[in-house]
Write an enzyme that holds these catalytic residues in place. Structure first.
Site, PDB file in Angstrom:
ATOM      1  N   LYS A 117      99.712  75.858  52.603  1.00 55.59           N
ATOM      2  CA  LYS A 117     100.176  77.034  53.246  1.00 55.59           C
ATOM      3  C   LYS A 117     100.610  77.919  52.064  1.00 55.59           C
ATOM      4  O   LYS A 117     100.276  79.031  51.809  1.00 55.59           O
ATOM      5  CB  LYS A 117     101.186  76.960  54.574  1.00 55.59           C
ATOM      6  N   ARG A 168     103.387  66.521  44.872  1.00 58.58           N
ATOM      7  CA  ARG A 168     103.420  67.673  44.696  1.00 58.58           C
ATOM      8  C   ARG A 168     104.835  67.848  43.742  1.00 58.58           C
ATOM      9  O   ARG A 168     105.692  67.069  43.641  1.00 58.58           O
ATOM     10  CB  ARG A 168     104.000  68.528  45.866  1.00 58.58           C
ATOM     11  N   ARG A 180     107.516  77.404  64.189  1.00 56.20           N
ATOM     12  CA  ARG A 180     107.278  75.847  64.279  1.00 56.20           C
ATOM     13  C   ARG A 180     107.539  75.379  65.584  1.00 56.20           C
ATOM     14  O   ARG A 180     107.467  74.009  65.646  1.00 56.20           O
ATOM     15  CB  ARG A 180     108.168  75.317  63.235  1.00 56.20           C
ATOM     16  N   ARG A 216     108.619  64.418  58.524  1.00 58.00           N
ATOM     17  CA  ARG A 216     107.955  65.798  58.840  1.00 58.00           C
ATOM     18  C   ARG A 216     106.742  65.790  59.641  1.00 58.00           C
ATOM     19  O   ARG A 216     106.566  66.768  60.494  1.00 58.00           O
ATOM     20  CB  ARG A 216     107.828  66.542  57.459  1.00 58.00           C
ATOM     21  N   ARG A 234     110.531  67.878  45.291  1.00 53.85           N
ATOM     22  CA  ARG A 234     111.436  68.250  46.374  1.00 53.85           C
ATOM     23  C   ARG A 234     111.930  67.041  47.280  1.00 53.85           C
ATOM     24  O   ARG A 234     111.212  65.969  47.279  1.00 53.85           O
ATOM     25  CB  ARG A 234     110.752  69.107  47.599  1.00 53.85           C
TER      26      ARG A 234
HETATM   27  P1  AP5 Z   1     101.685  73.392  49.413  1.00 50.22           P
HETATM   28  O1  AP5 Z   1     100.808  74.843  49.334  1.00 50.22           O
HETATM   29  O2  AP5 Z   1     102.972  73.394  48.717  1.00 50.22           O
HETATM   30  O3  AP5 Z   1     101.746  72.934  51.136  1.00 50.22           O
HETATM   31  P2  AP5 Z   1     102.402  73.550  52.121  1.00 50.22           P
HETATM   32  O4  AP5 Z   1     101.525  73.525  53.415  1.00 50.22           O
HETATM   33  O5  AP5 Z   1     103.196  74.743  51.941  1.00 50.22           O
HETATM   34  O6  AP5 Z   1     103.322  72.606  52.455  1.00 50.22           O
HETATM   35  P3  AP5 Z   1     105.200  72.441  52.606  1.00 50.22           P
HETATM   36  O7  AP5 Z   1     105.675  71.189  52.280  1.00 50.22           O
HETATM   37  O8  AP5 Z   1     105.735  73.567  51.916  1.00 50.22           O
HETATM   38  O9  AP5 Z   1     105.091  72.847  54.208  1.00 50.22           O
HETATM   39  P4  AP5 Z   1     106.217  72.434  55.161  1.00 50.22           P
HETATM   40  O10 AP5 Z   1     105.851  73.138  56.282  1.00 50.22           O
HETATM   41  O11 AP5 Z   1     106.740  70.945  55.101  1.00 50.22           O
HETATM   42  O12 AP5 Z   1     107.398  72.913  54.356  1.00 50.22           O
HETATM   43  P5  AP5 Z   1     108.251  74.506  54.538  1.00 50.22           P
HETATM   44  O13 AP5 Z   1     108.796  74.791  53.046  1.00 50.22           O
HETATM   45  O14 AP5 Z   1     107.845  75.276  55.339  1.00 50.22           O
HETATM   46  O15 AP5 Z   1     100.986  72.306  48.838  1.00 50.22           O
HETATM   47  C1  AP5 Z   1     101.300  70.849  49.032  1.00 50.22           C
HETATM   48  C2  AP5 Z   1     100.666  70.230  47.603  1.00 50.22           C
HETATM   49  O16 AP5 Z   1      99.332  69.908  47.718  1.00 50.22           O
HETATM   50  C3  AP5 Z   1     100.804  70.897  46.360  1.00 50.22           C
HETATM   51  O17 AP5 Z   1     101.354  69.965  45.218  1.00 50.22           O
HETATM   52  C4  AP5 Z   1      99.564  71.585  46.110  1.00 50.22           C
HETATM   53  O18 AP5 Z   1      99.301  71.682  44.763  1.00 50.22           O
HETATM   54  C5  AP5 Z   1      98.598  70.700  46.759  1.00 50.22           C
HETATM   55  N1  AP5 Z   1      97.507  71.426  47.259  1.00 50.22           N
HETATM   56  C6  AP5 Z   1      97.569  72.723  48.008  1.00 50.22           C
HETATM   57  N2  AP5 Z   1      96.285  73.085  48.627  1.00 50.22           N
HETATM   58  C7  AP5 Z   1      95.486  71.959  48.014  1.00 50.22           C
HETATM   59  C8  AP5 Z   1      94.017  72.031  48.018  1.00 50.22           C
HETATM   60  N3  AP5 Z   1      93.336  72.832  48.644  1.00 50.22           N
HETATM   61  N4  AP5 Z   1      93.462  70.766  47.407  1.00 50.22           N
HETATM   62  C9  AP5 Z   1      94.089  70.013  46.668  1.00 50.22           C
HETATM   63  N5  AP5 Z   1      95.553  70.124  46.660  1.00 50.22           N
HETATM   64  C10 AP5 Z   1      96.194  71.111  47.326  1.00 50.22           C
HETATM   65  O19 AP5 Z   1     109.720  73.818  55.233  1.00 50.22           O
HETATM   66  C11 AP5 Z   1     110.689  73.226  54.630  1.00 50.22           C
HETATM   67  C12 AP5 Z   1     111.700  72.821  55.566  1.00 50.22           C
HETATM   68  O20 AP5 Z   1     112.520  73.715  55.982  1.00 50.22           O
HETATM   69  C13 AP5 Z   1     111.454  72.076  57.088  1.00 50.22           C
HETATM   70  O21 AP5 Z   1     111.061  70.792  56.990  1.00 50.22           O
HETATM   71  C14 AP5 Z   1     112.560  72.658  57.901  1.00 50.22           C
HETATM   72  O22 AP5 Z   1     113.467  71.829  57.631  1.00 50.22           O
HETATM   73  C15 AP5 Z   1     113.057  73.702  57.156  1.00 50.22           C
HETATM   74  N6  AP5 Z   1     112.229  74.722  58.088  1.00 50.22           N
HETATM   75  C16 AP5 Z   1     111.169  75.824  57.509  1.00 50.22           C
HETATM   76  N7  AP5 Z   1     110.731  76.756  58.452  1.00 50.22           N
HETATM   77  C17 AP5 Z   1     111.258  76.410  59.689  1.00 50.22           C
HETATM   78  C18 AP5 Z   1     111.494  76.785  60.884  1.00 50.22           C
HETATM   79  N8  AP5 Z   1     110.381  77.953  61.241  1.00 50.22           N
HETATM   80  N9  AP5 Z   1     112.083  76.325  61.793  1.00 50.22           N
HETATM   81  C19 AP5 Z   1     112.890  75.252  61.626  1.00 50.22           C
HETATM   82  N10 AP5 Z   1     113.022  74.726  60.402  1.00 50.22           N
HETATM   83  C20 AP5 Z   1     112.330  75.237  59.369  1.00 50.22           C
HETATM   84 MG    MG Z   2     105.274  75.547  51.800  1.00 50.97          MG
END
Ligand code: AP5
Ligand code: MG
Length: 209
Positions: free
Chosen positions: A13, A122, A88, A166, A155
């Site tokens: 994402k 990552r 979420r 997660r 991270r």
């Molecule tokens: P990346 O693009 O970083 O993936 P992502 O989907 O953004 O994954 P996140 O880990 O950021 O998602 P998340 O939903 O767990 O975390 P968030 O920050 O929102 O890609 C991942 C890896 O794959 C990278 O190394 C990339 O290079 C590689 N990659 C990407 N695309 C690729 C492809 N096509 N092919 C090959 N490799 C690829 O949330 C973190 C925390 O914040 C949550 O756990 C929670 O505690 C809190 N939080 C955030 N939002 C909320 C909410 N709405 N409600 C409550 N708590 C929340």
């Molecule tokens: Mg992300």
């Protein structure tokens, strides 16, 4: 255009949002990035949510909803945005529908084994936050950010036990949103397994661009 990126952790994402904000001229709003910036700056919110993020659980709905509501009222978001990582939970989706009208929700589909591979490999820049992957998107120089020369780190929630938590939270609380948005005619599904540039091409087609 008002878009939501839905999908499991590690589905790409954030990676796609970085490409899409240029291609589709949208403001990228990531709740995860907002929380991590607060943790980095040791704000009261950051201190409050650090242990929650590190463990892979969700920040309480009321805190998250208030932050997003406030962020969407800022001038740069009024012309359109890409919401990454929110909503979420069903409670968050209900709240969002009370103050915003979305154009589409893009669901990034990826199997759990690939989620684990992506998250465990990552690396992110400590200074500018740019994301890399040890094998899929390696930096030119090991441990160094291509963009700003900063140091790359893992991270805390990309440790094995937090990845499992997660995924558990995703299946229990976030996956039900797929059906929720489908029944409201907003859902668009995208196969997140190809390379980012390919996923971007399909996304643009989905958005009629
Ligand atoms: P990346 O693009 O970083 O993936 P992502 O989907 O953004 O994954 P996140 O880990 O950021 O998602 P998340 O939903 O767990 O975390 P968030 O920050 O929102 O890609 C991942 C890896 O794959 C990278 O190394 C990339 O290079 C590689 N990659 C990407 N695309 C690729 C492809 N096509 N092919 C090959 N490799 C690829 O949330 C973190 C925390 O914040 C949550 O756990 C929670 O505690 C809190 N939080 C955030 N939002 C909320 C909410 N709405 N409600 C409550 N708590 C929340
Ligand atoms: Mg992300």
């Amino acid at each position: 255009m008002k878009l939501v990126f839905l999908g499991p952790p590690g589905a790409g994402k954030g990676t796609l949002a970085t490409l899409a904000k240029e291609n589709l001229s949208l403001v990228h709003i990531s709740t995860g990035d907002i929380f991590r910036a607060n943790i980095r700056n040791q704000t009261p919110l950051g201190v409050q949510v650090k242990a929650i993020l590190d463990s892979g659980s969700l920040v309480p709905d009321d805190i998250t909803i208030a932050i997003v509501k406030d962020r969407l009222q800022q001038p740069d978001a009024l012309g359109g945005y890409l919401l990454d990582g929110f909503p979420r939970t069903i409670v968050q989706a209900q709240a969002l529908s009370g103050f915003e009208q979305l154009d589409a929700v893009v669901n990034f589909v990826l199997k759990d084994s690939e989620v684990v591979r992506r998250l465990s490999g990552r690396r992110v820049c400590k200074s500018c936050g740019t994301g890399f992957h040890l094998t899929s998107l390696p930096p030119k120089k090991e441990g160094v950010c291509d963009k700003c020369g900063g140091t790359l780190m893992q991270r805390p929630d990309d440790e094995a036990s937090a990845i499992q938590e997660r995924l558990r939270v995703y299946h229990a609380q976030t996956a039900p949103l797929v059906e929720w948005y489908q029944s409201r005619g907003l859902l668009k599904e995208i196969d997140a397994s190809p390379a980012p540039e390919t996923v971007m091409k399909v996304l643009k087609e989905l958005m009629g661009r």
